[in-house]
Enzyme design. Sequence first.
Site, short mmCIF file in Angstrom:
data_model
loop_
_atom_site.label_atom_id
_atom_site.label_comp_id
_atom_site.label_asym_id
_atom_site.label_seq_id
_atom_site.Cartn_x
_atom_site.Cartn_y
_atom_site.Cartn_z
N HIS A 39 5.47 4.24 -0.38
CA HIS A 39 5.78 3.01 0.33
C HIS A 39 6.16 1.92 -0.64
O HIS A 39 5.67 1.87 -1.77
CB HIS A 39 4.58 2.55 1.18
CG HIS A 39 3.28 2.50 0.43
ND1 HIS A 39 2.54 3.64 0.16
CD2 HIS A 39 2.61 1.47 -0.14
CE1 HIS A 39 1.46 3.30 -0.52
NE2 HIS A 39 1.48 1.98 -0.72
N LEU A 40 7.05 1.04 -0.20
CA LEU A 40 7.40 -0.16 -0.94
C LEU A 40 6.61 -1.31 -0.34
O LEU A 40 6.53 -1.45 0.89
CB LEU A 40 8.89 -0.47 -0.81
CG LEU A 40 9.88 0.19 -1.77
CD1 LEU A 40 9.74 1.70 -1.76
CD2 LEU A 40 11.31 -0.23 -1.46
N HIS A 41 6.04 -2.15 -1.20
CA HIS A 41 5.49 -3.42 -0.77
C HIS A 41 6.57 -4.48 -0.97
O HIS A 41 7.11 -4.60 -2.08
CB HIS A 41 4.29 -3.84 -1.63
CG HIS A 41 3.10 -2.96 -1.56
ND1 HIS A 41 1.98 -3.28 -0.81
CD2 HIS A 41 2.81 -1.77 -2.17
CE1 HIS A 41 1.06 -2.33 -0.97
NE2 HIS A 41 1.54 -1.40 -1.79
N ASP A 94 1.61 -5.37 6.36
CA ASP A 94 0.39 -4.87 5.72
C ASP A 94 -0.84 -5.46 6.43
O ASP A 94 -0.87 -6.64 6.76
CB ASP A 94 0.38 -5.25 4.24
CG ASP A 94 -0.64 -4.45 3.44
OD1 ASP A 94 -0.23 -3.63 2.61
OD2 ASP A 94 -1.87 -4.65 3.66
N ILE A 95 -1.85 -4.62 6.65
CA ILE A 95 -3.05 -5.04 7.37
C ILE A 95 -3.87 -6.04 6.56
O ILE A 95 -4.64 -6.82 7.14
CB ILE A 95 -3.89 -3.79 7.74
CG1 ILE A 95 -4.84 -4.07 8.90
CG2 ILE A 95 -4.65 -3.26 6.54
CD1 ILE A 95 -5.48 -2.80 9.46
N ASN A 152 3.30 1.02 -5.96
CA ASN A 152 2.11 1.52 -6.64
C ASN A 152 2.15 3.05 -6.62
O ASN A 152 2.39 3.65 -5.57
CB ASN A 152 0.85 1.01 -5.95
CG ASN A 152 0.70 -0.50 -6.04
OD1 ASN A 152 1.14 -1.11 -7.01
ND2 ASN A 152 0.08 -1.10 -5.04
N GLY A 173 -2.74 2.17 -8.78
CA GLY A 173 -3.44 1.52 -7.68
C GLY A 173 -3.00 1.99 -6.31
O GLY A 173 -3.25 1.30 -5.31
N GLN A 174 -2.38 3.17 -6.24
CA GLN A 174 -1.96 3.70 -4.93
C GLN A 174 -3.18 4.17 -4.15
O GLN A 174 -3.99 4.95 -4.66
CB GLN A 174 -0.98 4.86 -5.12
CG GLN A 174 -0.42 5.39 -3.81
CD GLN A 174 0.63 6.48 -4.02
OE1 GLN A 174 0.92 6.87 -5.15
NE2 GLN A 174 1.18 6.96 -2.93
P1 5GP Z 1 -1.23 0.98 -1.90
O1 5GP Z 1 -2.57 0.44 -2.36
O2 5GP Z 1 -1.31 2.46 -1.62
O3 5GP Z 1 -0.08 0.61 -2.77
O4 5GP Z 1 -0.92 0.24 -0.53
C1 5GP Z 1 -1.48 0.62 0.67
C2 5GP Z 1 -1.42 -0.60 1.56
O5 5GP Z 1 -1.63 -0.17 2.89
C3 5GP Z 1 -2.49 -1.65 1.26
O6 5GP Z 1 -1.86 -2.88 0.93
C4 5GP Z 1 -3.29 -1.74 2.56
O7 5GP Z 1 -3.65 -3.06 2.88
C5 5GP Z 1 -2.33 -1.15 3.58
N1 5GP Z 1 -2.96 -0.47 4.69
C6 5GP Z 1 -3.98 0.44 4.63
N2 5GP Z 1 -4.28 0.89 5.85
C7 5GP Z 1 -3.44 0.26 6.72
C8 5GP Z 1 -3.27 0.31 8.13
O8 5GP Z 1 -3.96 1.05 8.86
N3 5GP Z 1 -2.30 -0.48 8.67
C9 5GP Z 1 -1.52 -1.30 7.91
N4 5GP Z 1 -0.61 -2.05 8.53
N5 5GP Z 1 -1.65 -1.37 6.56
C10 5GP Z 1 -2.59 -0.60 5.98
#
Ligand code: 5GP
Length: 112
Positions: A98-100, A29-30, A85, A91-92
């Site tokens: 995707h799985l965290h 994750d970034i 999420n 909070g998506q």
């Molecule tokens: P969500 O909030 O949809 O559950 O998770 C999306 C995740 O993607 C966030 O934790 C965010 O930091 C990560 N993310 C968003 N853009 C990028 C990207 O360009 N590269 C990477 N590696 N992670 C990203």
Amino acid sequence: MSCLFCKIASGEIPSAAIYQDERVYAFADINPKAPVHVLIVPREHIDSLAEATPEQNDLLGHLFWVAAEIARNKGLAKGYRVVVNTGEDGGQTVDHLHLHLLGARQLTWPPG
Ligand code: 5GP
Ligand code: ZN
């Protein structure tokens, strides 16, 4: 193809793979929320868990096995958390399922 995670999973946007096979791609994750924070995505585009179909049950199960496999490889023997999420209230922020995988610190409950 406009989806960010489709581009990452296909290699159109370069990233370091933490795990990959024919169905799944995993990368860091970034904006990590824990010392280990890995995103695990199906190569097939699915908007969210809410859009997954019974035909994708095997793929969903595989995603969870991959999460556990990465956790083993990263030595998370004390435990970890897998989060999906879903939708606005969930909070998506990226509309590709995707799985965290979060670990390597004590996580608190409940989440915010
Ligand atoms: P969500 O909030 O949809 O559950 O998770 C999306 C995740 O993607 C966030 O934790 C965010 O930091 C990560 N993310 C968003 N853009 C990028 C990207 O360009 N590269 C990477 N590696 N992670 C990203
Ligand atoms: Zn996608």
